[in-house]
Design an enzyme around this catalytic site. Structure first.
Site, mmCIF file in Angstrom:
data_model
loop_
_atom_site.group_PDB
_atom_site.id
_atom_site.type_symbol
_atom_site.label_atom_id
_atom_site.label_comp_id
_atom_site.label_asym_id
_atom_site.label_seq_id
_atom_site.Cartn_x
_atom_site.Cartn_y
_atom_site.Cartn_z
ATOM 1 N N ASN A 1 -6.762 -23.913 -25.434
ATOM 2 C CA ASN A 1 -7.422 -23.487 -24.193
ATOM 3 C C ASN A 1 -8.172 -24.623 -23.506
ATOM 4 O O ASN A 1 -8.386 -24.587 -22.291
ATOM 5 C CB ASN A 1 -8.381 -22.338 -24.550
ATOM 6 C CG ASN A 1 -9.434 -22.131 -23.492
ATOM 7 O OD1 ASN A 1 -9.194 -21.495 -22.468
ATOM 8 N ND2 ASN A 1 -10.629 -22.699 -23.691
ATOM 9 N N TYR B 1 -3.112 -32.080 -12.582
ATOM 10 C CA TYR B 1 -3.398 -30.831 -13.298
ATOM 11 C C TYR B 1 -2.146 -29.936 -13.319
ATOM 12 O O TYR B 1 -1.759 -29.414 -14.368
ATOM 13 C CB TYR B 1 -4.555 -30.126 -12.600
ATOM 14 C CG TYR B 1 -4.991 -28.815 -13.212
ATOM 15 C CD1 TYR B 1 -5.695 -28.780 -14.415
ATOM 16 C CD2 TYR B 1 -4.737 -27.600 -12.567
ATOM 17 C CE1 TYR B 1 -6.121 -27.577 -14.966
ATOM 18 C CE2 TYR B 1 -5.165 -26.404 -13.108
ATOM 19 C CZ TYR B 1 -5.858 -26.383 -14.307
ATOM 20 O OH TYR B 1 -6.278 -25.186 -14.843
ATOM 21 N N ASP C 1 -12.151 -32.872 -30.585
ATOM 22 C CA ASP C 1 -11.730 -33.415 -29.286
ATOM 23 C C ASP C 1 -10.213 -33.362 -29.304
ATOM 24 O O ASP C 1 -9.558 -34.095 -30.066
ATOM 25 C CB ASP C 1 -12.233 -34.858 -29.132
ATOM 26 C CG ASP C 1 -11.808 -35.476 -27.794
ATOM 27 O OD1 ASP C 1 -10.837 -34.969 -27.182
ATOM 28 O OD2 ASP C 1 -12.441 -36.449 -27.365
ATOM 29 N N VAL C 2 -9.640 -32.503 -28.473
ATOM 30 C CA VAL C 2 -8.197 -32.232 -28.555
ATOM 31 C C VAL C 2 -7.329 -33.432 -28.204
ATOM 32 O O VAL C 2 -6.135 -33.432 -28.462
ATOM 33 C CB VAL C 2 -7.787 -31.027 -27.663
ATOM 34 C CG1 VAL C 2 -8.451 -29.740 -28.139
ATOM 35 C CG2 VAL C 2 -8.076 -31.288 -26.177
ATOM 36 N N GLY D 1 -16.813 -20.017 -21.455
ATOM 37 C CA GLY D 1 -15.717 -19.606 -20.565
ATOM 38 C C GLY D 1 -14.607 -18.812 -21.233
ATOM 39 O O GLY D 1 -14.852 -17.956 -22.092
ATOM 40 N N ILE D 2 -13.391 -19.108 -20.826
ATOM 41 C CA ILE D 2 -12.225 -18.355 -21.301
ATOM 42 C C ILE D 2 -12.062 -18.519 -22.810
ATOM 43 O O ILE D 2 -11.803 -17.546 -23.529
ATOM 44 C CB ILE D 2 -10.950 -18.815 -20.545
ATOM 45 C CG1 ILE D 2 -11.053 -18.424 -19.056
ATOM 46 C CG2 ILE D 2 -9.700 -18.225 -21.171
ATOM 47 C CD1 ILE D 2 -9.955 -19.008 -18.166
ATOM 48 N N PRO E 1 -3.725 -18.080 -16.316
ATOM 49 C CA PRO E 1 -4.816 -17.379 -15.622
ATOM 50 C C PRO E 1 -4.834 -17.728 -14.137
ATOM 51 O O PRO E 1 -4.409 -18.815 -13.736
ATOM 52 C CB PRO E 1 -6.091 -17.932 -16.280
ATOM 53 C CG PRO E 1 -5.645 -18.737 -17.461
ATOM 54 C CD PRO E 1 -4.236 -19.151 -17.185
ATOM 55 N N SER F 1 -1.914 -22.338 -16.109
ATOM 56 C CA SER F 1 -2.649 -21.899 -14.912
ATOM 57 C C SER F 1 -1.674 -21.388 -13.870
ATOM 58 O O SER F 1 -0.572 -21.937 -13.727
ATOM 59 C CB SER F 1 -3.440 -23.072 -14.320
ATOM 60 O OG SER F 1 -3.993 -22.703 -13.067
HETATM 61 N N1 LIG Z 1 -11.532 -20.914 -14.743
HETATM 62 C C1 LIG Z 1 -10.423 -20.852 -14.031
HETATM 63 O O1 LIG Z 1 -10.416 -20.482 -12.844
HETATM 64 C C2 LIG Z 1 -9.090 -21.212 -14.659
HETATM 65 C C3 LIG Z 1 -7.922 -20.871 -13.980
HETATM 66 C C4 LIG Z 1 -6.680 -21.188 -14.544
HETATM 67 C C5 LIG Z 1 -6.633 -21.834 -15.767
HETATM 68 N N2 LIG Z 1 -7.786 -22.148 -16.406
HETATM 69 C C6 LIG Z 1 -7.674 -22.851 -17.692
HETATM 70 O O2 LIG Z 1 -8.369 -22.131 -18.668
HETATM 71 C C7 LIG Z 1 -8.895 -23.031 -19.648
HETATM 72 C C8 LIG Z 1 -10.383 -22.765 -19.837
HETATM 73 O O3 LIG Z 1 -11.014 -22.895 -18.586
HETATM 74 P P1 LIG Z 1 -12.536 -22.489 -18.340
HETATM 75 O O4 LIG Z 1 -12.645 -22.066 -16.946
HETATM 76 O O5 LIG Z 1 -12.998 -21.592 -19.424
HETATM 77 O O6 LIG Z 1 -13.212 -23.923 -18.463
HETATM 78 P P2 LIG Z 1 -14.662 -24.375 -18.955
HETATM 79 O O7 LIG Z 1 -14.904 -25.707 -18.338
HETATM 80 O O8 LIG Z 1 -15.662 -23.296 -18.782
HETATM 81 O O9 LIG Z 1 -14.429 -24.578 -20.522
HETATM 82 C C9 LIG Z 1 -13.541 -25.553 -20.981
HETATM 83 C C10 LIG Z 1 -13.971 -25.971 -22.376
HETATM 84 O O10 LIG Z 1 -13.053 -26.999 -22.812
HETATM 85 C C11 LIG Z 1 -13.815 -27.995 -23.458
HETATM 86 N N3 LIG Z 1 -13.111 -29.266 -23.446
HETATM 87 C C12 LIG Z 1 -12.877 -30.098 -22.400
HETATM 88 N N4 LIG Z 1 -12.258 -31.206 -22.813
HETATM 89 C C13 LIG Z 1 -12.097 -31.085 -24.166
HETATM 90 C C14 LIG Z 1 -11.543 -31.903 -25.171
HETATM 91 N N5 LIG Z 1 -11.018 -33.116 -24.901
HETATM 92 N N6 LIG Z 1 -11.538 -31.451 -26.454
HETATM 93 C C15 LIG Z 1 -12.068 -30.237 -26.746
HETATM 94 N N7 LIG Z 1 -12.627 -29.423 -25.849
HETATM 95 C C16 LIG Z 1 -12.643 -29.852 -24.573
HETATM 96 C C17 LIG Z 1 -15.139 -28.048 -22.700
HETATM 97 O O11 LIG Z 1 -16.157 -28.655 -23.490
HETATM 98 C C18 LIG Z 1 -15.386 -26.575 -22.406
HETATM 99 O O12 LIG Z 1 -16.151 -25.938 -23.414
HETATM 100 C C19 LIG Z 1 -8.553 -24.431 -19.161
HETATM 101 O O13 LIG Z 1 -7.392 -24.890 -19.809
HETATM 102 C C20 LIG Z 1 -8.287 -24.234 -17.685
HETATM 103 O O14 LIG Z 1 -7.390 -25.202 -17.170
HETATM 104 C C21 LIG Z 1 -9.012 -21.861 -15.895
#
Ligand SMILES: NC(=O)c1ccc[n+]([C@@H]2O[C@H](COP(=O)([O-])OP(=O)(O)OC[C@H]3O[C@@H](n4cnc5c(N)ncnc54)[C@H](O)[C@@H]3O)[C@@H](O)[C@H]2O)c1
Length: 247
Positions: free
Chosen positions: A88, A153, A62-63, A21-22, A183, A140
């Site tokens: 992230n 959230y 693990d954050v 992802g991001i 985002p 977000s």
């Molecule tokens: N996708 C969207 O629409 C969107 C919109 C606004 C904000 N965001 C934010 O962007 C960020 C990334 O989102 P995404 O869509 O890429 O999500 P995603 O679920 O594709 O990826 C998130 C990653 O975080 C990891 N993760 C989760 N808990 C964790 C932990 N305790 N320790 C370490 N890693 C951990 C997961 O394993 C995963 O690889 C997030 O913070 C999310 O809130 C996403």
């Protein structure tokens, strides 16, 4: 052909939640600009470092676990002292307020907010020594939208903006900045369960009428983590195709 400008040469960047992802897009973009990238996730983010090549370094983190941050600080030193932290990793279950339990609340706050504090606790001292550092927190745009079932959230994502403002004040005279990036809906596995109609209903509200892609976030993060952004701190930058508008 895209021009690669090595704005981040000589920097060491740490990205959390970078297996997909991001986070993966941000890690790739930082590497493309010349940074050594410490790529972290719950399990070793091998795919991301394979895509990056030799300047990508995979670590488990693990954050929510302070012990993991402590051990990353030690193990990551082989790569170099971290200059840039991009927090992230995110947790975003939908729970209407009546169904929200304390365990879900705590996991959301731990993943989305404790992580920012812990990263500062462990990586700020190294930045201070160099008198240069960058923190970017992925928040977000949902903090400004009328979406139900996300009170936990939204609280955590507003918390990131507040923490970045406070951190920015505390490190202002040391060449270190702290900013949040917000985002909009972005095309990652996290939103895969949503139907095309649901996604369209969101991006129809944007000025730019298409779904955001992970690479859309890279410009803001590359800028904020560059030398060019040295005078920008404590800010929240919305990257959502013009959905959320202030004023
Ligand atoms: N996708 C969207 O629409 C969107 C919109 C606004 C904000 N965001 C934010 O962007 C960020 C990334 O989102 P995404 O869509 O890429 O999500 P995603 O679920 O594709 O990826 C998130 C990653 O975080 C990891 N993760 C989760 N808990 C964790 C932990 N305790 N320790 C370490 N890693 C951990 C997961 O394993 C995963 O690889 C997030 O913070 C999310 O809130 C996403």
């Amino acid at each position: 052909m895209k021009t690669s400008i090595r704005t981040h040469e000589g920097r060491v960047a740490l990205v959390t939640g970078a297996a997909q992802g991001i986070g993966q897009a941000l890690a790739l973009a930082l590497a493309d600009r010349g940074a050594e990238v410490i790529v972290t996730d719950l399990t070793l983010p091998q795919e991301t470092v394979n895509k990056i090549g030799p300047t990508g370094h995979a670590f488990q983190l693990d954050v929510t676990q302070e012990e993991d941050w402590r051990s990353l600080l030690l193990k990551g030193r082989d790569v170099g002292e971290v200059d840039i932290v991009v927090n992230n990793a995110g947790y975003f279950p939908n729970r209407f307020i009546d169904d929200l339990d304390l365990a879900t609340w705590r996991k959301t706050i731990a993943t989305n907010l404790d992580s920012h504090f812990l990263s500062a606790k462990y990586f700020l001292p190294g930045m201070r020594k160099k008198k240069w550092g960058r923190f970017v927190g992925i928040s977000s745009n949902m903090v400004g939208l009328a979406i139900t079932g996300m009170s936990h959230y939204i609280a955590s994502k507003m918390g990131i903006i507040g923490f970045m403002r406070g951190l920015a004040n505390d490190v202002a005279n040391e060449g270190i900045t702290a900013n949040a990036v917000l985002p909009g809906l972005t095309n990652t596995l996290a939103i895969a369960p949503q139907s095309e109609e649901q996604k369209r209903a969101v991006w129809d509200q944007q000025a730019i009428k298409r779904l955001g892609e992970p690479r859309d976030l890279t410009g803001a993060v590359l800028f904020l983590t560059s030398d060019d952004a040295a005078f920008i701190t404590g800010q929240a930058i919305v990257v959502d195709g013009g959905q959320y508008r202030i004023g």
